[in-house]
Design a protein around this motif. Sequence first.
Motif, PDB file in Angstrom:
ATOM      1  N   ASP A   1       0.882  -1.171   0.000  1.00 17.06           N
ATOM      2  CA  ASP A   1       0.000   0.000   0.000  1.00 17.06           C
ATOM      3  C   ASP A   1       0.921   1.222   0.000  1.00 17.06           C
ATOM      4  O   ASP A   1       1.732   1.393   0.900  1.00 17.06           O
TER       5      ASP A   1
ATOM      6  N   GLY B   1       0.481   9.082   1.644  1.00 15.96           N
ATOM      7  CA  GLY B   1       0.625   8.364   0.378  1.00 15.96           C
ATOM      8  C   GLY B   1       0.277   6.900   0.459  1.00 15.96           C
ATOM      9  O   GLY B   1       0.398   6.171  -0.511  1.00 15.96           O
ATOM     10  N   THR B   2      -0.139   6.474   1.646  1.00 13.49           N
ATOM     11  CA  THR B   2      -0.653   5.108   1.797  1.00 13.49           C
ATOM     12  C   THR B   2      -1.874   5.190   2.700  1.00 13.49           C
ATOM     13  O   THR B   2      -1.767   5.652   3.844  1.00 13.49           O
TER      14      THR B   2
ATOM     15  N   HIS C   1     -11.387   9.548   2.702  1.00 14.29           N
ATOM     16  CA  HIS C   1     -10.962   9.321   1.320  1.00 14.29           C
ATOM     17  C   HIS C   1     -12.137   8.775   0.515  1.00 14.29           C
ATOM     18  O   HIS C   1     -13.038   8.128   1.054  1.00 14.29           O
TER      19      HIS C   1
HETATM   20  O1  LIG Z   1      -0.556   1.885  -3.429  1.00 13.93           O
HETATM   21  P1  LIG Z   1      -1.861   1.219  -3.614  1.00 13.93           P
HETATM   22  O2  LIG Z   1      -1.975  -0.130  -2.983  1.00 13.93           O
HETATM   23  O3  LIG Z   1      -2.322   1.243  -5.014  1.00 13.93           O
HETATM   24  O4  LIG Z   1      -2.957   2.052  -2.775  1.00 13.93           O
HETATM   25  C1  LIG Z   1      -3.114   3.456  -2.912  1.00 13.93           C
HETATM   26  C2  LIG Z   1      -4.258   3.765  -3.860  1.00 13.93           C
HETATM   27  O5  LIG Z   1      -3.953   3.242  -5.128  1.00 13.93           O
HETATM   28  C3  LIG Z   1      -4.440   5.274  -3.960  1.00 13.93           C
HETATM   29  O6  LIG Z   1      -5.530   5.555  -4.800  1.00 13.93           O
HETATM   30  C4  LIG Z   1      -4.692   5.903  -2.609  1.00 13.93           C
HETATM   31  O7  LIG Z   1      -4.781   7.268  -2.713  1.00 13.93           O
HETATM   32  C5  LIG Z   1      -3.569   5.554  -1.683  1.00 13.93           C
HETATM   33  O8  LIG Z   1      -3.835   6.123  -0.419  1.00 13.93           O
HETATM   34  C6  LIG Z   1      -3.436   4.043  -1.575  1.00 13.93           C
HETATM   35  O9  LIG Z   1      -2.434   3.726  -0.669  1.00 13.93           O
END
Ligand SMILES: O=P(O)(O)O[C@H]1[C@H](O)[C@@H](O)[C@H](O)[C@@H](O)[C@@H]1O
Length: 291
Positions: free
Chosen positions: A92, A193-194, A212
């Motif tokens: 993530d 960012g995660t 979110h």
């Molecule tokens: O990094 P991933 O697992 O793809 O998850 C992220 C997601 O794709 C994004 O849209 C969100 O904004 C992030 O917070 C997620 O961590």
Amino acid sequence: MAEWTECMNFGITIARQASKVILEAFRAKKDVMLKSSPADLVTETDQRVEKMLISRIRERYPTHKFIGEESVAAGEKLELTDSPTWIIDPIDGTVNFVHRFPFVAISIAFAVNKQTEFGIVYSCVEDKMYRAQRGGGAFVNDVPLHTSGQEDITKSLVVTEIGAERDCLALCTMTTNIMNLLAIPIQGIRAVGTAAVDMVLVATGGADAYYHIGMHCWDIAASALIVTEAGGVVLDTDGSEFDMMSRKVIAASSMPVAKRIAQVVRAFPCTRDDEDPARVNNGGHCISSGL
Ligand SMILES: O=P(O)(O)O[C@H]1[C@H](O)[C@@H](O)[C@H](O)[C@@H](O)[C@@H]1O
Ligand SMILES: [Mg+2]
Ligand SMILES: [Mg+2]
């Protein structure tokens, strides 16, 4: 609750093993592939780690089911049944991983009868193992977690993400939400960012809320339990009951803060995780009006 402790401990063990693979690749050159948008990235490491986690779990628990981010991206049906189900995000924060921005997490939730029994979020670079069992409290590296308990939105620090959407409707909605919250005023906006780490920061008390729109069940299923077990509240962005498949979430230190954010934040239309993406003309991503 104790019934699933052995499963959780196994999940923690394999998360630590998977983290070694992620940290080794973190510093190496990466081949990056795109999924639903120019900001929705995946690497060979995401895919390899998910395969490793699922094969180790399947070997030990052959009857258990899986919902894995990269398995679903490869075409596997996303269906949460009453069976014991592992909901996995192998990395993530893949955009962070690609850029070597030091916040990447493994998120593992475990649900039975569609109820999350435990959640594990391992923030690999920080070496912080967040965990919670339903009814058993929340912990980071075995230290108990408690939310801030903040009830005043004007004294709150709020975490969110812009996400992977780059269509005008999503971007306008996200930026308008941020502007309207700042205008209350709140004391600040942050984005790690995660989604998983964003959300467990509410459990630590270091943030007072996270919201979110557009993330997926594997991003937040584990951290939602960690927040509630730390004394927090998790709702849909419209203030209704949280549904991990709805792709909309508010996690907060208290109900007053959660409800205040629900009054301000607007969602853009999103297909649910458990809806057939084929019914949507953009491959199951959030619907854009093409503004
Ligand atoms: O990094 P991933 O697992 O793809 O998850 C992220 C997601 O794709 C994004 O849209 C969100 O904004 C992030 O917070 C997620 O961590
Ligand atoms: Mg994710
Ligand atoms: Mg991921």
